[in-house]
Design an enzyme around this catalytic site. Structure first.
Site, short mmCIF file in Angstrom:
data_model
loop_
_atom_site.label_atom_id
_atom_site.label_comp_id
_atom_site.label_asym_id
_atom_site.label_seq_id
_atom_site.Cartn_x
_atom_site.Cartn_y
_atom_site.Cartn_z
N HIS A 124 10.45 -3.48 3.88
CA HIS A 124 10.84 -2.07 3.78
C HIS A 124 11.17 -1.50 5.14
O HIS A 124 10.63 -1.92 6.15
CB HIS A 124 9.79 -1.21 3.06
CG HIS A 124 8.46 -1.04 3.73
ND1 HIS A 124 7.60 -2.07 4.00
CD2 HIS A 124 7.80 0.09 4.14
CE1 HIS A 124 6.48 -1.60 4.55
NE2 HIS A 124 6.58 -0.28 4.65
N HIS A 139 0.83 -1.22 0.00
CA HIS A 139 0.00 0.00 0.00
C HIS A 139 0.87 1.28 0.00
O HIS A 139 0.47 2.29 0.58
CB HIS A 139 -0.99 -0.04 1.17
CG HIS A 139 -0.39 -0.04 2.53
ND1 HIS A 139 -0.94 -0.71 3.60
CD2 HIS A 139 0.72 0.57 3.03
CE1 HIS A 139 -0.19 -0.51 4.68
NE2 HIS A 139 0.81 0.28 4.35
N HIS A 185 -1.87 5.02 9.41
CA HIS A 185 -0.53 5.57 9.64
C HIS A 185 -0.66 6.90 10.37
O HIS A 185 -0.32 7.95 9.83
CB HIS A 185 0.21 5.75 8.32
CG HIS A 185 0.36 4.49 7.51
ND1 HIS A 185 -0.69 3.89 6.84
CD2 HIS A 185 1.43 3.70 7.27
CE1 HIS A 185 -0.25 2.80 6.21
NE2 HIS A 185 1.02 2.66 6.47
N GLU A 188 4.35 -4.91 8.85
CA GLU A 188 3.01 -4.80 8.24
C GLU A 188 2.55 -6.14 7.66
O GLU A 188 1.36 -6.37 7.50
CB GLU A 188 3.03 -3.75 7.12
CG GLU A 188 3.15 -2.32 7.62
CD GLU A 188 3.08 -1.28 6.50
OE1 GLU A 188 2.89 -0.10 6.82
OE2 GLU A 188 3.25 -1.63 5.31
C1 DHB Z 1 5.95 4.03 2.73
C2 DHB Z 1 4.91 4.11 3.65
C3 DHB Z 1 4.14 3.01 3.92
O1 DHB Z 1 3.07 3.07 4.75
C4 DHB Z 1 4.40 1.79 3.33
O2 DHB Z 1 3.62 0.75 3.68
C5 DHB Z 1 5.43 1.69 2.41
C6 DHB Z 1 6.22 2.81 2.12
C7 DHB Z 1 6.77 5.24 2.42
O3 DHB Z 1 6.63 6.24 3.13
O4 DHB Z 1 7.50 5.21 1.43
FE FE Z 2 2.36 1.24 5.43
#
Ligand code: DHB
Ligand code: FE
Length: 310
Positions: free
Chosen positions: A196, A12, A59, A243
């Site tokens: 990530h 997402h 978030h 996540e």
């Molecule tokens: C980013 C934010 C998110 O919530 C995520 O799931 C993936 C990447 C970002 O800020 O790049």
């Molecule tokens: Fe996220």
């Protein structure tokens, strides 16, 4: 009777939403990402679900860091897009299904999962970006093609729920949906991930090998995934890789055996590994309950196409 016919896993990443909103989808960088969802959008049009339960995380948009429910179910009639700092995304207001959501709340809470009930809630990129990926770009004056029941999970502040708890909640959701008397085709989204890390010395961490093993086991051996401790997610998939526990709610809601209909994986979007999977529930007889869309090809990173099964 309502039925959960399929599960959809999807990253997402907020920059995907920005690329759509700013008409950048034809740029090579973004085309690579969006190309992985073209067949899924066709599958969605063929499958025509009535309702989607979207498991996502907020978030710090609807909930600030002052109030963080572990599991929050959206029971409202509608959920406007949140202002995440640049104004609300230009997407349709998400329409809920209060009757099914209330039924789910009752069933799941009596099954001893203590959900927070949200009768008013805004939804951020965690929910709207996967809807766009599966339904395409829609303007605020259009409508999403199905009703949505948001299920927000805390993965932003320690301690998030365990993968096992998420999987068991998925099972309770399946039981809840299957005890709803109206004939409804329901799909469930698990969103977020894949690997990530947004900040700190390991910012930019991607672990494709770990991500792909996670996707493999999502179909074949989800019980193995339920045993992954938080520390392993953090170490292997980065701080925000946690996540991915939300995908286990989706998987738990599908029953023991699934058919993998489609898979896509590409690196990167923003600093994130993008993963996507469609799994269909199998009936006791072992056949997919709904073959809508049939088996479609699986697209791998950078638009290489492979067949999953013939
Ligand atoms: C980013 C934010 C998110 O919530 C995520 O799931 C993936 C990447 C970002 O800020 O790049
Ligand atoms: Fe996220």
């Amino acid at each position: 009777m309502a039925k959960i016919i399929a599960g959809i896993g999807s990253s997402h990443v907020p920059a995907i939403g920005a690329a759509l909103d700013n008409n950048k989808t034809e740029e090579p960088y973004w085309k690579r990402v969006f190309s992985g969802f073209v067949k899924s959008q066709q599958w969605m049009r063929d499958t025509k679900p009535d309702v989607a339960i979207v498991v996502y995380n907020d978030h710090a948009s609807a909930f600030s860091v002052e109030m963080i429910p572990t599991f929050a179910l959206g029971c409202a009639a509608e959920f406007p897009p949140a202002d995440e700092g640049w104004g609300p995304r230009p997407v349709p207001v998400v329409k809920g299904h209060p009757e099914l959501a209330s039924h789910i709340a009752q069933s799941v809470i009596l099954d001893e999962f203590d959900l927070t009930i949200c009768n008013k809630m805004e939804v951020d990129h965690g929910l709207t970006v996967p809807l766009n990926l599966l339904c395409g770009k829609l303007n605020p004056d259009q409508e999403w093609p199905f009703k949505v029941i948001p299920l927000a999970v805390n993965v932003v502040m320690y301690p998030p729920p365990t993968g096992h708890r998420c999987y068991m909640l998925g099972k309770a959701l399946r039981k809840a949906v299957e005890s709803y008397p109206e004939d409804l085709k329901v799909v469930i989204f698990g969103t977020g991930g894949l690997s990530h890390q947004i900040s700190g010395p390991r910012a930019g961490l991607i672990n494709s090998k770990w991500d792909k093993a996670f996707l493999d086991n999502l179909s074949k051996d989800p019980i193995k995934l339920t045993k992954i401790p938080h520390l392993e997610y953090m170490r292997e998939a980065g701080a925000e890789g946690i996540e991915m526990v939300m995908w286990l709610i989706m998987r738990g809601a599908l029953g023991d055996k699934v058919d993998e209909v489609y898979r896509f994986y590409t690196v990167p979007a923003s600093n994130t590994a993008v993963g996507h999977i469609i799994l269909s529930s199998k009936s006791a007889a072992g056949k997919s309950r709904h073959s809508a869309g049939g088996k479609i090809k699986r697209a791998a990173a950078r638009a290489k196409i492979h067949r999953v099964r013939s």
